[in-house]
Design an enzyme around this catalytic site. Structure first.
Site, mmCIF file in Angstrom:
data_model
loop_
_atom_site.group_PDB
_atom_site.id
_atom_site.type_symbol
_atom_site.label_atom_id
_atom_site.label_comp_id
_atom_site.label_asym_id
_atom_site.label_seq_id
_atom_site.Cartn_x
_atom_site.Cartn_y
_atom_site.Cartn_z
ATOM 1 N N TYR A 114 0.830 -1.216 0.000
ATOM 2 C CA TYR A 114 0.000 0.000 0.000
ATOM 3 C C TYR A 114 0.858 1.258 0.000
ATOM 4 C CZ TYR A 114 -4.279 -2.579 1.059
ATOM 5 O OH TYR A 114 -5.365 -3.414 0.997
ATOM 6 N N ARG A 149 2.276 8.907 5.672
ATOM 7 C CA ARG A 149 1.060 9.333 6.380
ATOM 8 C C ARG A 149 -0.173 9.091 5.513
ATOM 9 N NH1 ARG A 149 3.285 15.229 8.208
ATOM 10 N NH2 ARG A 149 2.721 14.801 10.377
ATOM 11 N N LYS A 207 6.015 10.161 13.714
ATOM 12 C CA LYS A 207 5.045 9.230 13.123
ATOM 13 C C LYS A 207 4.281 8.470 14.204
ATOM 14 C CE LYS A 207 2.732 6.674 10.403
ATOM 15 N NZ LYS A 207 1.630 7.235 9.614
ATOM 16 N N ASN A 243 -0.025 9.149 15.537
ATOM 17 C CA ASN A 243 -1.078 8.135 15.661
ATOM 18 C C ASN A 243 -1.450 7.914 17.118
ATOM 19 O OD1 ASN A 243 -1.445 7.791 12.970
ATOM 20 N ND2 ASN A 243 -0.150 5.984 12.797
ATOM 21 N N ARG A 289 -3.861 10.571 17.969
ATOM 22 C CA ARG A 289 -5.199 10.329 17.404
ATOM 23 C C ARG A 289 -5.919 9.290 18.263
ATOM 24 N NH1 ARG A 289 -8.150 11.273 12.947
ATOM 25 N NH2 ARG A 289 -9.401 9.617 11.996
ATOM 26 N N GLY A 338 -9.781 0.128 15.221
ATOM 27 C CA GLY A 338 -9.125 -0.977 14.502
ATOM 28 C C GLY A 338 -8.018 -0.440 13.615
ATOM 29 N N CYS A 341 -2.556 0.676 12.371
ATOM 30 C CA CYS A 341 -1.708 1.812 12.725
ATOM 31 C C CYS A 341 -1.942 2.217 14.175
ATOM 32 C CB CYS A 341 -2.005 2.979 11.804
ATOM 33 S SG CYS A 341 -2.027 2.465 10.106
ATOM 34 N N LYS A 388 -1.148 -0.161 16.998
ATOM 35 C CA LYS A 388 0.225 -0.588 17.337
ATOM 36 C C LYS A 388 1.179 0.576 17.591
ATOM 37 C CE LYS A 388 2.040 -1.158 12.585
ATOM 38 N NZ LYS A 388 2.445 0.225 12.473
ATOM 39 N N ARG A 405 -22.007 3.244 16.022
ATOM 40 C CA ARG A 405 -21.365 4.335 15.257
ATOM 41 C C ARG A 405 -22.308 5.515 15.026
ATOM 42 N NH1 ARG A 405 -15.993 3.449 15.779
ATOM 43 N NH2 ARG A 405 -15.513 1.273 15.330
HETATM 44 N N1 LIG Z 1 -0.987 0.849 4.689
HETATM 45 C C1 LIG Z 1 -1.045 2.077 5.152
HETATM 46 O O1 LIG Z 1 -2.072 2.770 5.041
HETATM 47 C C2 LIG Z 1 0.130 2.671 5.837
HETATM 48 C C3 LIG Z 1 1.215 1.873 6.215
HETATM 49 N N2 LIG Z 1 2.259 2.453 6.874
HETATM 50 C C4 LIG Z 1 3.429 1.656 7.264
HETATM 51 O O2 LIG Z 1 4.169 1.308 6.063
HETATM 52 C C5 LIG Z 1 4.754 0.023 6.184
HETATM 53 C C6 LIG Z 1 4.302 -0.832 5.001
HETATM 54 O O3 LIG Z 1 2.929 -1.013 5.151
HETATM 55 P P1 LIG Z 1 2.078 -1.564 3.911
HETATM 56 O O4 LIG Z 1 2.567 -1.002 2.623
HETATM 57 O O5 LIG Z 1 0.641 -1.398 4.293
HETATM 58 O O6 LIG Z 1 2.474 -3.129 3.934
HETATM 59 P P2 LIG Z 1 2.089 -4.226 2.836
HETATM 60 O O7 LIG Z 1 2.028 -5.512 3.546
HETATM 61 O O8 LIG Z 1 0.932 -3.742 2.033
HETATM 62 O O9 LIG Z 1 3.365 -4.209 1.843
HETATM 63 C C7 LIG Z 1 4.622 -4.688 2.245
HETATM 64 C C8 LIG Z 1 5.258 -5.335 1.002
HETATM 65 O O10 LIG Z 1 6.622 -5.629 1.281
HETATM 66 C C9 LIG Z 1 6.902 -6.934 0.798
HETATM 67 N N3 LIG Z 1 8.046 -7.450 1.545
HETATM 68 C C10 LIG Z 1 8.065 -7.894 2.808
HETATM 69 N N4 LIG Z 1 9.320 -8.255 3.154
HETATM 70 C C11 LIG Z 1 10.105 -8.011 2.064
HETATM 71 C C12 LIG Z 1 11.500 -8.169 1.798
HETATM 72 N N5 LIG Z 1 12.308 -8.646 2.724
HETATM 73 N N6 LIG Z 1 11.968 -7.815 0.577
HETATM 74 C C13 LIG Z 1 11.136 -7.321 -0.351
HETATM 75 N N7 LIG Z 1 9.793 -7.153 -0.184
HETATM 76 C C14 LIG Z 1 9.298 -7.495 1.037
HETATM 77 C C15 LIG Z 1 5.628 -7.702 1.043
HETATM 78 O O11 LIG Z 1 5.601 -8.865 0.259
HETATM 79 C C16 LIG Z 1 4.584 -6.658 0.629
HETATM 80 O O12 LIG Z 1 4.344 -6.706 -0.756
HETATM 81 C C17 LIG Z 1 4.309 -0.506 7.554
HETATM 82 O O13 LIG Z 1 5.344 -0.246 8.490
HETATM 83 C C18 LIG Z 1 3.081 0.341 7.901
HETATM 84 O O14 LIG Z 1 2.908 0.487 9.308
HETATM 85 C C19 LIG Z 1 2.283 3.804 7.171
HETATM 86 C C20 LIG Z 1 1.221 4.604 6.811
HETATM 87 C C21 LIG Z 1 0.092 4.115 6.128
HETATM 88 C C1 LIG Z 2 -2.909 10.612 12.560
HETATM 89 C C2 LIG Z 2 -3.803 9.982 11.561
HETATM 90 O O1 LIG Z 2 -4.780 10.566 11.120
HETATM 91 N N1 LIG Z 2 -3.458 8.727 11.170
HETATM 92 C C3 LIG Z 2 -4.288 8.062 10.188
HETATM 93 C C4 LIG Z 2 -4.515 6.611 10.584
HETATM 94 O O2 LIG Z 2 -5.436 6.110 9.631
HETATM 95 P P1 LIG Z 2 -6.277 4.729 9.844
HETATM 96 O O3 LIG Z 2 -6.268 4.062 8.512
HETATM 97 O O4 LIG Z 2 -5.774 3.984 11.028
HETATM 98 O O5 LIG Z 2 -7.801 5.199 10.102
HETATM 99 P P2 LIG Z 2 -8.428 6.145 11.260
HETATM 100 O O6 LIG Z 2 -9.355 7.098 10.603
HETATM 101 O O7 LIG Z 2 -7.380 6.688 12.134
HETATM 102 O O8 LIG Z 2 -9.367 5.104 12.102
HETATM 103 C C5 LIG Z 2 -8.765 4.149 12.945
HETATM 104 C C6 LIG Z 2 -9.891 3.557 13.799
HETATM 105 O O9 LIG Z 2 -10.371 4.535 14.724
HETATM 106 C C7 LIG Z 2 -11.791 4.634 14.656
HETATM 107 N N2 LIG Z 2 -12.156 6.040 14.861
HETATM 108 C C8 LIG Z 2 -11.620 7.001 14.059
HETATM 109 C C9 LIG Z 2 -11.946 8.322 14.286
HETATM 110 C C10 LIG Z 2 -12.833 8.669 15.326
HETATM 111 O O10 LIG Z 2 -13.174 9.835 15.549
HETATM 112 N N3 LIG Z 2 -13.360 7.673 16.118
HETATM 113 C C11 LIG Z 2 -13.034 6.365 15.909
HETATM 114 O O11 LIG Z 2 -13.532 5.491 16.631
HETATM 115 C C12 LIG Z 2 -12.174 4.130 13.281
HETATM 116 O O12 LIG Z 2 -13.483 3.558 13.317
HETATM 117 C C13 LIG Z 2 -11.117 3.067 13.034
HETATM 118 O O13 LIG Z 2 -11.521 1.827 13.585
HETATM 119 O O14 LIG Z 2 -3.260 5.894 10.558
HETATM 120 C C14 LIG Z 2 -2.581 5.912 9.268
HETATM 121 C C15 LIG Z 2 -1.280 5.111 9.344
HETATM 122 O O15 LIG Z 2 -0.376 5.487 10.094
HETATM 123 O O16 LIG Z 2 -1.198 4.129 8.584
HETATM 124 C C16 LIG Z 2 -2.267 7.354 8.923
HETATM 125 O O17 LIG Z 2 -1.564 7.377 7.659
HETATM 126 C C17 LIG Z 2 -3.566 8.128 8.853
HETATM 127 O O18 LIG Z 2 -3.257 9.498 8.522
#
Ligand SMILES: NC(=O)C1=CN([C@@H]2O[C@H](COP(=O)(O)OP(=O)(O)OC[C@H]3O[C@@H](n4cnc5c(N)ncnc54)[C@H](O)[C@@H]3O)[C@@H](O)[C@H]2O)C=CC1
Ligand SMILES: CC(=O)N[C@@H]1[C@@H](OP(=O)(O)OP(=O)(O)OC[C@H]2O[C@@H](n3ccc(=O)[nH]c3=O)[C@H](O)[C@@H]2O)O[C@H](C(=O)O)[C@@H](O)[C@@H]1O
Length: 482
Positions: A25, A179, A232, A236, A239, A287, A290, A293, A452
């Site tokens: 992602y 982000r 970072k 979170n 939030r 849930g 992010c 954890k 909700r």
């Molecule tokens: N998904 C999101 O909305 C966000 C994620 N993050 C952070 O970004 C990081 C990545 O998250 P996602 O992209 O959601 O994970 P993801 O699981 O979607 O993608 C990770 C990719 O890396 C690959 N991979 C794993 N180990 C590898 C290796 N050793 N060599 C090469 N490829 C490898 C996996 O196969 C997978 O395709 C996490 O730390 C997450 O907390 C931060 C903000 C937003």
């Molecule tokens: C600071 C911040 O806004 N962080 C965001 C957050 O996004 P995430 O995908 O976790 O969604 P979220 O809107 O925070 O919701 C998380 C959870 O919290 C709940 N939730 C959310 C807002 C609220 O007012 N009440 C509530 O109960 C939602 O139902 C959900 O279960 O975490 C993402 C991340 O770090 O991956 C980050 O990129 C996003 O910008």
């Protein structure tokens, strides 16, 4: 006096060739945007050829996105950069030696949610592979969400061990957290400000050079690597803290017999003169991968980096961990509300059939990672209830987080239900009509529990439902209508 690293970087010239490790992602949109920037000439996506994700390599080289859900603009962008020969996905890490900069966007899950120790295994493997092919003057950036201290600590040690080069002298090292939110990945990368932190000034500056070309309205905010890691995890954490404050207020309002949404509107009305009360929304729980954890990454960071220096009041728990406990309590509160509604109509959880509406962790999404509906479903079954799950967004065939027997057919899930429990605020549930729900349930006095705030209580109470709602102390004690 120019440092050795600054001189090496100057000799190497501007960043032209970029590697992105981890096609998920975060990595896919990041790589596509680098490839689309005129400043850069070639981008490689490094994806390990694993049983679960190896398929992405072929898909991406065809210009197709392997991500689930709608990502506006991503498919077109991938087709454009693959077609132009500017982006290639490969499992072969030797090409890292041709890169001026390499970013790592690898998942950092918990090995076991119970012990909240991150599983850095995939990330360590990726860092090792980059280290093995690292060349002088290259910039390495960790984008994954990591425990503060990881970039300048574990990552630096592994890269130096594998490359026999020295960070801050022979190569640049930084952290630039993502982000993004699923569903708006490209827009978020372009428009959000980007915190960028190096282990030294030359590393920071090189990382600023890498990210500036992909930002449109976003600004680069330079700082140290550890400050970027804390930013970072703390954003979170804050939030999650704000949500916990809203949840605590909702529990108080239920106990005092008032409507938390009236109180919320009242508080939010205090504006101007720099006074804002950014009060978030109470609900059935928190849930996602992010907020569930990142608090623990921050807590682990301060323990590892500052345990001896931390001044903290004796026998007072961390406010942030307390907030996590409050948010994780909400599914249990939802079960108590369900039990209360059933009791009002002479039933118990034991033997009841519950229709659980909304499995995704967030409204109008198929993402069900760490959904708060899971602990509710488990506890209800332990209490002797039967639980049927409905969610029109989560695909029972492909979603790794789908529960057994998830259905897209609302009437089937409602059929025979003694209680209807709303867990996700999907738009599909905002139009539920009492008469239709009651007919589908097939009983005179179903329970309706709103996690909700998507339903107006009064029409349901008038129709003979036993209503309960998060924060609705003004309605939860209503008398049952015939
Ligand atoms: N998904 C999101 O909305 C966000 C994620 N993050 C952070 O970004 C990081 C990545 O998250 P996602 O992209 O959601 O994970 P993801 O699981 O979607 O993608 C990770 C990719 O890396 C690959 N991979 C794993 N180990 C590898 C290796 N050793 N060599 C090469 N490829 C490898 C996996 O196969 C997978 O395709 C996490 O730390 C997450 O907390 C931060 C903000 C937003
Ligand atoms: C600071 C911040 O806004 N962080 C965001 C957050 O996004 P995430 O995908 O976790 O969604 P979220 O809107 O925070 O919701 C998380 C959870 O919290 C709940 N939730 C959310 C807002 C609220 O007012 N009440 C509530 O109960 C939602 O139902 C959900 O279960 O975490 C993402 C991340 O770090 O991956 C980050 O990129 C996003 O910008």
């Amino acid at each position: 006096m120019k440092t050795r690293l600054a001189s090496i970087i100057e000799k190497r010239g501007p960043i032209r060739r970029i590697g992105v490790v981890g096609m998920g992602y975060v990595g896919i949109p990041a790589a596509a945007l680098f490839a689309d920037a005129p400043a850069f000439e070639q981008v490689w996506g490094f994806q390990r050829d694993s049983p679960t994700s190896g398929y992405k390599i072929t898909m991406l080289n065809r210009g197709e996105s392997p991500l689930r859900g709608e990502e506006p603009g991503l498919e077109d962008l991938l087709k454009r950069v693959v077609g132009a020969g500017k982006f290639t996905c490969t499992p072969d890490f030797s090409t890292v030696s041709e890169c001026d900069a390499v970013t790592l966007a690898i998942q950092t899950p918990f090995a076991d949610p119970a012990d909240l120790i991150p599983d850095f295994t995939p990330l360590i493997e990726g860092i090792r592979n980059v280290g093995r092919h690292l060349t002088e003057g290259t910039l390495v950036v960790l984008e994954s969400t990591i425990t503060p201290g990881t970039t300048a600590g574990m990552a630096r040690e592994i890269l130096e061990e594998e490359s026999s080069l020295v960070a801050g002298e022979d190569f640049a090292l930084a952290h630039a957290p993502e982000r993004v939110m699923v569903g708006r990945l490209l827009r978020n990368i372009r428009e959000h400000d980007r915190c960028v932190g190096g282990i030294d000034d030359a590393s920071t500056q090189r990382a600023v050079e890498l990210y500036s070309p992909v930002l449109t309205t976003g600004q680069v905010i330079p700082m140290t690597a550890t400050a970027a890691e804390v930013t970072k995890t703390a954003e979170n954490t804050f939030r999650d803290l704000q949500i916990a404050a809203a949840n605590q207020l909702a529990l108080y309002c239920e106990a005092m017999g008032i409507n938390v949404y009236d109180v919320r509107a009242g508080i939010a009305s205090l504006k101007g003169e720099g006074i804002t009360r950014g009060i978030l929304w109470p609900g059935a729980g928190v849930g996602g991968h992010c907020l569930t954890k990142d608090t623990y990454h921050l807590e682990r960071g301060v323990r590892q980096l500052g345990a001896d220096a931390l001044d903290w009041p004796a026998d007072v728990a961390s406010l942030y961990v307390t907030a996590r406990r409050i948010n994780d309590f909400m599914p249990a509160h939802m079960l108590l509300l369900t039990e209360s509604a059933l009791e009002q109509v002479g039933k118990t959880l034991k033997g009841a059939r519950i229709a659980l509406l909304g499995w995704a962790f967030i409204n109008d999404s198929d993402d069900a990672r760490n959904t708060p509906a899971e602990p509710f479903r488990t506890a209800a079954i332990v209490a002797g209830a039967e639980v049927a799950v409905h969610d029109p967004w989560v695909d029972p065939e492909t979603s790794p987080d789908a529960p057994p027997a998830l259905s897209h057919d609302l009437d089937t899930v409602l059929g025979g239900a003694d209680a209807v429990v709303v867990f996700a605020g999907h738009r599909d549930y905002r139009g539920l009509l009492p008469a239709a729900v009651k007919e589908a349930c097939g009983c005179d006095h179903p329970g309706i529990i709103d996690g909700r705030n998507v339903l107006d209580p009064d029409p349901f109470i008038e129709a003979g439902f036993a209503y309960r709602g998060i924060g609705r102390g003004d309605r939860n004690g209503h008398t049952l209508k015939p």
